[in-house]
Motif scaffolding. Sequence first.
Motif, mmCIF file in Angstrom:
data_model
loop_
_atom_site.group_PDB
_atom_site.id
_atom_site.type_symbol
_atom_site.label_atom_id
_atom_site.label_comp_id
_atom_site.label_asym_id
_atom_site.label_seq_id
_atom_site.Cartn_x
_atom_site.Cartn_y
_atom_site.Cartn_z
ATOM 1 N N ARG A 211 -8.966 0.624 -4.694
ATOM 2 C CA ARG A 211 -9.172 0.864 -3.597
ATOM 3 C C ARG A 211 -9.112 2.158 -2.685
ATOM 4 N NH1 ARG A 211 -5.163 -3.566 -2.250
ATOM 5 N NH2 ARG A 211 -6.350 -4.811 -3.730
ATOM 6 N N ARG B 122 -6.377 -8.694 2.922
ATOM 7 C CA ARG B 122 -5.640 -7.924 2.156
ATOM 8 C C ARG B 122 -5.869 -6.610 1.154
ATOM 9 N NH1 ARG B 122 -2.204 -9.874 -2.512
ATOM 10 N NH2 ARG B 122 -4.047 -10.777 -3.094
ATOM 11 N N PRO B 125 -8.547 -1.343 3.005
ATOM 12 C CA PRO B 125 -7.194 -0.292 2.511
ATOM 13 C C PRO B 125 -6.804 0.087 4.709
ATOM 14 C CG PRO B 125 -8.580 0.445 1.041
ATOM 15 C CD PRO B 125 -9.216 -0.844 1.885
ATOM 16 N N GLU B 126 -5.866 0.872 4.821
ATOM 17 C CA GLU B 126 -5.196 0.610 6.373
ATOM 18 C C GLU B 126 -6.574 1.712 6.573
ATOM 19 O OE1 GLU B 126 -2.647 0.325 4.063
ATOM 20 O OE2 GLU B 126 -1.164 -1.220 4.901
ATOM 21 N N LEU B 129 -9.482 0.636 7.833
ATOM 22 C CA LEU B 129 -9.235 -0.505 9.559
ATOM 23 C C LEU B 129 -8.799 1.403 10.518
ATOM 24 C CD1 LEU B 129 -6.920 -2.911 8.174
ATOM 25 C CD2 LEU B 129 -8.758 -3.160 9.069
ATOM 26 N N ALA B 147 -3.915 -0.447 12.528
ATOM 27 C CA ALA B 147 -4.815 -0.137 11.343
ATOM 28 C C ALA B 147 -3.044 -0.775 10.322
ATOM 29 C CB ALA B 147 -5.146 0.933 11.100
ATOM 30 N N GLY B 151 -3.803 -4.445 8.612
ATOM 31 C CA GLY B 151 -3.776 -4.308 6.900
ATOM 32 C C GLY B 151 -2.358 -4.980 6.464
ATOM 33 N N SER B 152 -1.868 -5.102 7.158
ATOM 34 C CA SER B 152 -0.584 -5.743 6.039
ATOM 35 C C SER B 152 -0.037 -7.556 6.724
ATOM 36 C CB SER B 152 0.965 -5.166 7.229
ATOM 37 O OG SER B 152 1.235 -3.811 7.359
ATOM 38 N N ASN B 209 5.041 0.415 4.285
ATOM 39 C CA ASN B 209 3.904 0.786 5.515
ATOM 40 C C ASN B 209 4.748 2.270 5.899
ATOM 41 O OD1 ASN B 209 2.743 -1.506 5.751
ATOM 42 N ND2 ASN B 209 3.650 -2.544 7.083
#
Lengths: 266, 272
Positions: A211, B122, B125-126, B129, B147, B151-152, B209
Amino acid sequence: MTDAAVDRLPPRPAPGRFTVLSGLGALVLTVLTARAVDFDPTGLVTDLTRPNSVVEGLLDPDWSQIWSRRSRRAFIETLQLAVLGTAGGSIVALPLALYATDYGAPNRVVQVVLRLINSVIRSLPDLLWALLFVSAVGIGALSGLLALFFFSIAVVSKLTADTLDGIDRGPIEAGVAAGASNTSMLRTAVLPQILPSYVSFVLYGFEINLRASAVIGLVGAGGIGERIQFFQGRGEWDKLWGLVLLFFLVVFLVERISIVLRRRLV
Amino acid sequence: MTTVDRGAVTRMPEPTREWWRPVTWAVVIALAAWSLWGLDARWERLLDAPADLWDLGRLLFSDMAFERTGDLLVDMWESIAIAWLGTIIAGIVALPLSFLAAENLAGRFTTLVVRQVLNLLRAIPEVILAIAFIPLLGLTPMAGVMAIGVGSIGTLGKLFAEVIEAIDDAPVEAVDAVGGSRLQRLRWGVVPQVLPEISSFLLYRFEINVRASAVLGVIGAGGIGGTIAQTLQFKQFEVAGLGLVIVVVATIGVDIVSGAIRRRILRGPSRG
């Protein structure tokens, strides 16, 4: 039993001081942070519901990207980065974790230094590692590889260290009693106990790296991220989403396989 | 039973042989070899890398620009704010979703669909986003908040659902027995049981985060990452170095505080 006794509800327990304080704290923090980022719900809704090419591209992605030579090369490069970064990082992470334990450290200084290295490596996120390596080594796949290498060390050594804390100390004593050196004690008494967990952490690290390898290209560290940035710059969202969705399909499949393998291991 | 089979004592135990071990090793080595040959990484530069890193380290940390500490702390606060708001938004969305993803509350079909949606969220990846939100919201911290928030949702929803599936059924039955509605059933039968673990997962996600939001600035979504990326680009290493130190210290600080609160939530008040 009188009717009054039945109708009366038991007194509701008052919330504890901790609950009240932490609830208030969370509320205050939310208000302060909302101010810090200029949170504006109505503006947010209008911005997000306005017709835009990002969502249009997402709804109608251009799958042909996989046939374009440059995108395919970036795609493969991403996979290779993840494989090599994970392999290298995991190999280094094992001794780092082993020699940082109470029983495995040759002396106190080594242990403290290793723990310090571990926690510094851990506290920086993937993209910052990539950024640092790009500015030290230059733009290209090597920077990405080094970033993923360090990032794998962080993930795998942390998880392995946690497992190492919880092992059965009996075999260690047996090894020491039989006169084993520190290293051969670790190899025969500790390693067999943690090997299945270690392998499953390596697989997990691979998932995470896969990822991460998609995004490190955004700062010039090779792989698919460079193509993503290219399409973003030209506003070709249909192509961007086509590539991203294909990539995450691969990530998703790898994850499923890895989860099955990890379940078998532990 | 008095004679001991000497041979059995001196013989080492047989190592276990399973067919999949050599196969796995072969696959791993083949993959690594393929990557090693295929990767165009200009390997000759690898030899210079330690020296390059050393030079960069010296530039970053030998002469840090302490007069900029105030600005950098403001940026770090913005990163923390992005992480907190994102986590809150994700929690608000993830909680109802997790009710639908828990097998003891929702039907089989619903849980299956909701779980796949959570898995999908999930996987992204942030940073990806953020790339999508930046054109919509501009180069602002709000792009980072969204994002982080989106993302969470996946991870939080999955964790919440697992907590909900582990609850005690008795309180739920009790609410049903006195004729509570579906909503009352959730409010009085489920929520009180899961609240401590859910809030501790929220805090844990907040810790993750904070790292993620420190990164998002690199691509322009607000916070300290942007300052670090820009100062590195313009070779103002003394500022970038201090920024990195602040990120490391702040994330460790947030971890310590939030970890202590999490332990207090899960353990309950300490007695004696």
